[in-house]
Write an enzyme that holds these catalytic residues in place. Structure first.
Site, PDB file in Angstrom:
ATOM      1  N   ASP A 118       5.339   0.427  11.730  1.00 47.99           N
ATOM      2  CA  ASP A 118       4.091  -0.193  11.254  1.00 47.99           C
ATOM      3  C   ASP A 118       3.973  -1.653  11.670  1.00 47.99           C
ATOM      4  O   ASP A 118       2.945  -2.274  11.416  1.00 47.99           O
ATOM      5  CB  ASP A 118       3.991  -0.089   9.723  1.00 47.99           C
TER       6      ASP A 118
ATOM      7  N   LYS B 102       0.850  -1.206   0.000  1.00 49.94           N
ATOM      8  CA  LYS B 102       0.000   0.000   0.000  1.00 49.94           C
ATOM      9  C   LYS B 102       0.875   1.242   0.000  1.00 49.94           C
ATOM     10  O   LYS B 102       0.633   2.191  -0.745  1.00 49.94           O
ATOM     11  CB  LYS B 102      -0.878  -0.007   1.253  1.00 49.94           C
ATOM     12  N   ASN B 103       1.908   1.242   0.842  1.00 46.67           N
ATOM     13  CA  ASN B 103       2.694   2.463   1.029  1.00 46.67           C
ATOM     14  C   ASN B 103       3.696   2.722  -0.099  1.00 46.67           C
ATOM     15  O   ASN B 103       4.391   3.734  -0.082  1.00 46.67           O
ATOM     16  CB  ASN B 103       3.402   2.436   2.390  1.00 46.67           C
TER      17      ASN B 103
ATOM     18  N   ARG C 242      -8.369  -0.606   4.995  1.00 43.63           N
ATOM     19  CA  ARG C 242      -7.477   0.406   4.411  1.00 43.63           C
ATOM     20  C   ARG C 242      -6.145  -0.223   3.987  1.00 43.63           C
ATOM     21  O   ARG C 242      -5.469   0.293   3.109  1.00 43.63           O
ATOM     22  CB  ARG C 242      -7.195   1.516   5.427  1.00 43.63           C
TER      23      ARG C 242
ATOM     24  N   CYS D 283      -4.233  12.617  12.984  1.00 46.86           N
ATOM     25  CA  CYS D 283      -4.880  11.312  12.841  1.00 46.86           C
ATOM     26  C   CYS D 283      -4.710  10.592  14.172  1.00 46.86           C
ATOM     27  O   CYS D 283      -4.061  11.088  15.085  1.00 46.86           O
ATOM     28  CB  CYS D 283      -4.304  10.526  11.669  1.00 46.86           C
TER      29      CYS D 283
ATOM     30  N   ARG E 181       1.146  14.409  13.169  1.00 49.86           N
ATOM     31  CA  ARG E 181       1.645  14.165  11.804  1.00 49.86           C
ATOM     32  C   ARG E 181       1.651  15.429  10.940  1.00 49.86           C
ATOM     33  O   ARG E 181       0.954  15.548   9.942  1.00 49.86           O
ATOM     34  CB  ARG E 181       0.840  13.045  11.151  1.00 49.86           C
TER      35      ARG E 181
HETATM   36  C1  EPZ Z   1       4.493   6.852   6.122  1.00 53.81           C
HETATM   37  O1  EPZ Z   1       3.754   7.896   6.745  1.00 53.81           O
HETATM   38  C2  EPZ Z   1       3.577   5.644   6.087  1.00 53.81           C
HETATM   39  N1  EPZ Z   1       2.398   5.960   5.288  1.00 53.81           N
HETATM   40  C3  EPZ Z   1       3.184   5.257   7.508  1.00 53.81           C
HETATM   41  O2  EPZ Z   1       2.381   4.064   7.416  1.00 53.81           O
HETATM   42  C4  EPZ Z   1       4.449   4.947   8.293  1.00 53.81           C
HETATM   43  O3  EPZ Z   1       4.099   4.641   9.630  1.00 53.81           O
HETATM   44  C5  EPZ Z   1       5.388   6.162   8.262  1.00 53.81           C
HETATM   45  O4  EPZ Z   1       5.662   6.525   6.889  1.00 53.81           O
HETATM   46  C6  EPZ Z   1       6.709   5.880   8.957  1.00 53.81           C
HETATM   47  O5  EPZ Z   1       7.338   4.799   8.362  1.00 53.81           O
HETATM   48  C7  EPZ Z   1       2.499   5.939   3.928  1.00 53.81           C
HETATM   49  O6  EPZ Z   1       3.537   5.674   3.377  1.00 53.81           O
HETATM   50  C8  EPZ Z   1       1.240   6.217   3.167  1.00 53.81           C
HETATM   51  P1  EPZ Z   1       6.725  10.160   8.094  1.00 53.81           P
HETATM   52  P2  EPZ Z   1       4.338   9.411   6.728  1.00 53.81           P
HETATM   53  O7  EPZ Z   1       6.632  11.420   7.340  1.00 53.81           O
HETATM   54  O8  EPZ Z   1       5.055   9.656   5.472  1.00 53.81           O
HETATM   55  C9  EPZ Z   1       7.021  13.390  11.548  1.00 53.81           C
HETATM   56  C10 EPZ Z   1       0.560   2.680   7.848  1.00 53.81           C
HETATM   57  O9  EPZ Z   1       0.160   2.136   8.882  1.00 53.81           O
HETATM   58  N2  EPZ Z   1       6.902  14.378  10.469  1.00 53.81           N
HETATM   59  O10 EPZ Z   1       7.873   9.239   7.833  1.00 53.81           O
HETATM   60  O11 EPZ Z   1       3.239  10.313   7.110  1.00 53.81           O
HETATM   61  C11 EPZ Z   1       5.761  12.561  11.733  1.00 53.81           C
HETATM   62  O12 EPZ Z   1       4.855  13.225  12.596  1.00 53.81           O
HETATM   63  C12 EPZ Z   1       1.026   4.117   7.880  1.00 53.81           C
HETATM   64  O13 EPZ Z   1       0.633   2.111   6.721  1.00 53.81           O
HETATM   65  C13 EPZ Z   1       7.056  15.731  10.787  1.00 53.81           C
HETATM   66  O14 EPZ Z   1       7.285  16.111  11.936  1.00 53.81           O
HETATM   67  O15 EPZ Z   1       5.388   9.320   7.934  1.00 53.81           O
HETATM   68  C14 EPZ Z   1       6.297  11.299  12.353  1.00 53.81           C
HETATM   69  O16 EPZ Z   1       6.471  11.513  13.735  1.00 53.81           O
HETATM   70  C15 EPZ Z   1       0.874   4.736   9.257  1.00 53.81           C
HETATM   71  N3  EPZ Z   1       6.939  16.643   9.784  1.00 53.81           N
HETATM   72  C16 EPZ Z   1       7.667  11.127  11.687  1.00 53.81           C
HETATM   73  O17 EPZ Z   1       8.011  12.427  11.177  1.00 53.81           O
HETATM   74  C17 EPZ Z   1       6.709  16.278   8.481  1.00 53.81           C
HETATM   75  O18 EPZ Z   1       6.637  17.164   7.604  1.00 53.81           O
HETATM   76  C18 EPZ Z   1       7.702  10.149  10.544  1.00 53.81           C
HETATM   77  O19 EPZ Z   1       6.650  10.508   9.663  1.00 53.81           O
HETATM   78  C19 EPZ Z   1       6.555  14.899   8.184  1.00 53.81           C
HETATM   79  C20 EPZ Z   1       6.670  13.969   9.185  1.00 53.81           C
END
Ligand code: EPZ
Length: 440
Positions: free
Chosen positions: A317, A22-23, A409, A127, A132
């Site tokens: 995850d 999915k991701n 999802r 969320c 996030r």
């Molecule tokens: C991706 O989310 C995945 N989703 C998530 O999977 C996964 O948990 C996550 O990466 C971490 O591996 C998809 O790929 C669609 P991040 P993403 O940006 O990109 C902070 C699932 O269950 N952050 O790597 O949103 C954020 O709050 C989902 O399949 C900022 O502070 O994750 C988090 O604490 C859940 N500012 C950390 O970084 C930003 O601009 C990592 O988030 C962006 C992120």
């Protein structure tokens, strides 16, 4: 709302085909906006989030068509084939009602800006697992020359002419920010260097697909990626990487039930950190010609300590799924969640099933119990919901899981895949709305 009913205690035995990730599929779909030629994605999973992304792209004016389930010569499922064409994009707005249902919608921002010089994308909002923010996405786009304003809950972004290549260091590793900027930089003028970039296999999948579309990218899989912008990209055919999180989820289900399951279509190279923790816990994962075989090697599961990290560390995850498995270990485990600030909502639900877990801040102590007990529980987010399925498959008695739309999802035909391995699981359906999207 649908529910899932499980009678626990049956060891899972058999084989489970692993779907495309999915991701990976979600950013790959957004990449279609970077060209006016057709992008064809195979091994596509059929999930609620995929339908949401398809509907989002369709309202931008993208033409999409998705095949039925395809099968290889050996009869194995090859997922679906999705064709996307963005030659006639006529709307640069990603509306709140779609973005709020799926945060990955924000991945249209980079491509829209790169190709059309403007975009209006709803802020995704928080969320269940955390606030996030997307500040890293926006800051990097501003470094590339974008003017960004936040008005009425929307990101208004625009750039005169083209985005410019920039030297960008992410303050923290972000999968989505890396993906958005990879796509934006592919069409930017000049060279972009991304430092502290995410290295997840799904990020690499996007980079390889962009290369196949004509992008000039080096350092894929490293924390420093260099993208040399090109004037235009062309279409291509690309197959989505298998879903390592789905595979890990089913591995935990096989392990907790004392079963013996072959996961078909997944490879060890993208499962390393997860496989190591399973081995430590007394679960053997061995490579087979078709994928990976999972079975318990120890009499009981052993407690292990886990700290979630960006790839190649242990994936956040998989945290909830491992916690379900460790709740029946012979001794104690410590889990520390370093990525999200609120990813323990499965804990009170597991405790309803007799798990003994104490949460202190970002850490959770799990004291293993001899057995879990079936109960009524509620899914709260995607991975929490599958951790409840895993626990229920081993629990004594019946478990009913409410709000299983979370599962849909990220897990394709979950019950079907588990029933094939002997699980006593059924979906109690309310008035079911079929998954569908209006192709434009
Ligand atoms: C991706 O989310 C995945 N989703 C998530 O999977 C996964 O948990 C996550 O990466 C971490 O591996 C998809 O790929 C669609 P991040 P993403 O940006 O990109 C902070 C699932 O269950 N952050 O790597 O949103 C954020 O709050 C989902 O399949 C900022 O502070 O994750 C988090 O604490 C859940 N500012 C950390 O970084 C930003 O601009 C990592 O988030 C962006 C992120």
């Amino acid at each position: 709302m649908d529910k899932i009913r499980i009678i626990g205690g049956t060891p899972l035995v058999g084989s489970i085909p692993i779907s495309g990730a999915k991701n990976a599929a979600l950013p790959l779909m957004a990449a279609c906006l970077l060209t006016d030629e057709t992008l064809t994605l195979s091994n596509m999973p059929y999930l609620a989030d995929i339908i949401t992304m398809a509907n989002l792209l369709a309202q931008h004016g993208v033409h999409l068509s998705m095949s039925d389930q395809t099968r290889g010569p050996n009869g194995l499922s090859l997922g679906r084939i999705l064709s996307l064409n963005a030659a006639n994009v006529n709307n640069l707005t990603a509306p709140y009602d779609l973005v709020r249902t799926m945060r990955a919608s924000v991945l249209v921002l980079g491509p829209l800006l790169a190709r059309y010089g403007a975009a209006r994308v709803s802020l995704p909002g928080g969320c269940a697992i955390g606030t996030r923010p997307i500040d890293l996405h926006l800051k990097a786009l501003e470094q590339m020359g974008a003017e960004i304003e936040l008005v009425d809950g929307y990101i208004h972004a625009k750039v005169e002419n083209r985005l410019k290549g920039a030297d960008i260091t992410f303050e923290k590793v972000s999968v989505g920010a890396t993906e958005n900027i990879l796509m934006a930089a592919a069409l930017a003028e000049g060279t972009t260097t991304l430092r502290n970039a995410a290295r997840e296999p799904e990020v690499c999948d996007l980079a390889y697909c962009l290369q196949a579309m004509g992008a000039k990218i080096s350092g894929i899989g490293c924390d420093e990626i260099i993208i040399e912008g090109v004037p235009a990209l062309h279409g291509c055919q690309y197959s989505v990487v298998p879903d390592r999180i789905e595979a890990g989820s089913f591995a935990a289900a096989a392990a907790i039930t004392g079963g013996d399951v072959e996961l078909i279509g997944i490879t060890m190279d993208i499962m390393q950190s997860v496989a190591e923790k399973f081995e430590e816990a007394g679960v053997s994962i061995t490579e087979t010609p078709r994928g990976l075989r999972v079975r318990r090697s120890a009499e009981r599961i052993r407690g292990v300590d886990i700290m979630t990290q960006p790839y190649p560390g242990f994936p956040t995850d998989m945290q909830a799924q491992m916690m379900a498995l460790l709740s029946v270990a012979e001794d104690a485990s410590m889990v520390t969640e370093t990525i999200f600030e609120n990813r323990y909502m499965h804990v009170p639900e597991l405790m309803r099933m007799n798990a003994k877990i104490i949460v202190h801040g970002s850490s959770a102590m799990i004291r293993g119990v001899p057995e879990l007990k079936g109960a009524e529980v509620m899914a709260t987010d995607l991975r929490a919901s599958v951790s409840l399925v895993i626990a229920a498959l081993a629990a004594v008695g019946e478990t009913v899981i409410h709000r299983v739309y979370h599962l849909d999802r990220g897990y394709e035909r979950l019950e079907e895949k588990l029933v094939r391995c002997g699980a006593q699981i059924e979906r109690i359906t309310s008035a079911k709305q079929p998954l569908r999207f209006e192709a434009a």
